[in-house]
Design a protein around this motif. Structure first.
Motif, PDB file in Angstrom:
ATOM      1  N   GLN A  85       0.737  -1.113   0.085  1.00 42.51           N
ATOM      2  CA  GLN A  85       0.046  -0.055  -0.041  1.00 42.51           C
ATOM      3  C   GLN A  85       0.778   1.408   0.129  1.00 42.51           C
ATOM      4  OE1 GLN A  85      -3.714  -0.419   2.696  1.00 42.51           O
ATOM      5  NE2 GLN A  85      -2.681  -2.088   3.175  1.00 42.51           N
ATOM      6  N   ILE A  86       2.021   1.275   0.858  1.00 45.59           N
ATOM      7  CA  ILE A  86       2.860   2.563   0.863  1.00 45.59           C
ATOM      8  C   ILE A  86       3.529   2.755  -0.731  1.00 45.59           C
ATOM      9  CG2 ILE A  86       4.785   3.456   1.629  1.00 45.59           C
ATOM     10  CD1 ILE A  86       2.262   3.451   3.661  1.00 45.59           C
ATOM     11  N   THR A 120       0.828   4.272  -2.917  1.00 38.23           N
ATOM     12  CA  THR A 120       0.467   5.706  -2.462  1.00 38.23           C
ATOM     13  C   THR A 120       1.949   6.466  -2.573  1.00 38.23           C
ATOM     14  OG1 THR A 120       0.908   5.147  -0.066  1.00 38.23           O
ATOM     15  CG2 THR A 120      -1.480   5.216  -1.135  1.00 38.23           C
ATOM     16  N   GLU A 121       2.897   6.066  -2.279  1.00 38.57           N
ATOM     17  CA  GLU A 121       4.213   7.033  -2.450  1.00 38.57           C
ATOM     18  C   GLU A 121       4.722   6.716  -3.809  1.00 38.57           C
ATOM     19  OE1 GLU A 121       5.317   9.268   0.041  1.00 38.57           O
ATOM     20  OE2 GLU A 121       3.249   8.461   0.746  1.00 38.57           O
ATOM     21  N   ASP A 141       0.948   6.615  10.168  1.00 43.00           N
ATOM     22  CA  ASP A 141       0.385   7.106   9.050  1.00 43.00           C
ATOM     23  C   ASP A 141       0.978   8.585   8.768  1.00 43.00           C
ATOM     24  OD1 ASP A 141      -0.379   6.781   6.198  1.00 43.00           O
ATOM     25  OD2 ASP A 141      -2.345   7.311   6.645  1.00 43.00           O
ATOM     26  N   LYS A 161      -4.676   9.085   0.668  1.00 41.49           N
ATOM     27  CA  LYS A 161      -4.335   8.837  -0.666  1.00 41.49           C
ATOM     28  C   LYS A 161      -5.042   7.759  -1.104  1.00 41.49           C
ATOM     29  CE  LYS A 161       0.252  10.765  -0.050  1.00 41.49           C
ATOM     30  NZ  LYS A 161       1.637  10.644   0.246  1.00 41.49           N
ATOM     31  N   TYR A 167       2.608   9.552   6.322  1.00 37.93           N
ATOM     32  CA  TYR A 167       2.585   9.780   4.735  1.00 37.93           C
ATOM     33  C   TYR A 167       1.192  10.003   4.181  1.00 37.93           C
ATOM     34  CZ  TYR A 167       6.297   6.709   6.237  1.00 37.93           C
ATOM     35  OH  TYR A 167       7.379   6.200   6.922  1.00 37.93           O
ATOM     36  N   ALA A 198      -1.133   7.877   3.844  1.00 37.69           N
ATOM     37  CA  ALA A 198      -1.463   6.932   2.829  1.00 37.69           C
ATOM     38  C   ALA A 198      -2.959   6.670   2.832  1.00 37.69           C
ATOM     39  CB  ALA A 198      -0.981   5.589   3.118  1.00 37.69           C
TER      40      ALA A 198
END
Length: 299
Positions: free
Chosen positions: A126-127, A130-131, A223, A230, A225, A227
């Motif tokens: 998932q990261i 999203t990143e 979290d 996002k 970030y 995410a």
């Protein structure tokens, strides 16, 4: 001369036709800066990079699942930096785990890929999604949870079992299958036997390094970030495969986001546990393949 040429042609075709199975695939190493990422690859086609669970090494994927995927995809499994046969110092945040994926892709000259992840590997996937959205075509999440805090926690029996040093098939049945189902218990034994077929074993992740998974979890839950947010705006197709008896990451945590995730589909498989792809490798692969082939969104 003609017969000799025919023999050489036949030999080369035969050699090319022999593909190693997941149980036979060799461990390779990608140079990434000052460390090496251990990985294995099987199959041909669009690249699919799989992120592994807590404590897993390269041996802990069911070869039946990998081989079924490899019929249509180039399936790549790997060890995170500093864990099992990968070298370097392990990461203390989820973004570091995610960068292992893009670093490996860069080393293998893969520009865009399908990312998949099981359990903790689902957080990593998932990261990555999203990143590094420009790198991902589809995301496949198995037995995992969304970023941030969730309202449905894991069952205590999972924690009591997950930290046992050496898993038996009984422990694996608790952790990855549904002990209340005869079908699932029988599947656990078959999966255990398939995984045991590999002869050249990957080193286990040392217990003193398990703390880095905990640091990864804390970062994922905080979290920083964004995410979770996002995921609510992404255009990347996401498939979540979960289980009715999911003792680690209950699918109810996805239900709460159901109306907020524009590209996420959720499948719940009955009489299964935390590892539905090990219980039903062919069926889960058919879900994954249909999703990848049929679902596209404007990106």
């Amino acid at each position: 001369m003609k017969n000799r040429n025919l023999l050489l042609l036949f030999s080369s075709l035969s050699a090319g036709a022999v593909d190693l199975s997941a149980s036979e695939s060799k461990t390779q190493f990608a140079e990434v800066g000052d460390h090496k990422i251990a990985y294995r690859s099987v199959g041909t086609g669009d690249p699919l990079i799989l992120c592994s669970r807590f404590r897993a090494n390269l041996d802990d994927w069911d070869p039946a699942f990998l081989d079924a995927l490899a019929k249509k995809y180039k399936v790549i499994t790997f060890n995170y930096k500093g864990l099992a046969s990968s070298t370097g110092h392990p990461h203390s945040d989820i973004l570091g785990f995610a960068k292992d994926v893009t670093d490996l892709a860069d080393a293998l000259k893969i520009k865009k890929f399908i990312v998949g992840g099981w359990s903790l590997g689902g957080w990593v996937a998932q990261i990555v999604t999203t990143e590094f959205p420009e790198r991902v075509s589809h995301a496949i999440l198995i037995g995992t949870k969304p970023p941030g805090k969730v309202n449905y926690p894991l069952e205590e029996i999972f924690l009591n079992t997950a930290y046992i040093p050496d898993y038996t098939v009984e422990h694996e049945t608790i952790l990855f299958f549904d002990p209340t189902s005869k079908i699932s218990r029988e599947a656990a034994i078959k999966s255990h036997e398939r995984i045991a077929q590999r002869k050249d074993k990957d080193p286990k992740v040392k217990p003193e390094l398990w703390e880095f998974y905990g640091k990864c979890h804390d970062d994922y839950e905080k979290d920083p970030y964004g995410a979770r947010q996002k995921l609510m705006t992404t255009k990347i197709p996401i498939l979540v495969i979960s289980a009715h008896h999911e003792i680690c990451f209950p699918p109810e945590n996805w239900f709460e986001l159901n109306q907020k995730l524009p590209t996420t589909q959720l499948i719940i498989i009955p009489q299964t546990g935390h590892g539905p792809h090990h219980q039903y490798p062919d069926m889960v692969v058919s879900y994954i393949d249909n999703f990848i082939q049929k679902i596209k969104y404007d990106q």
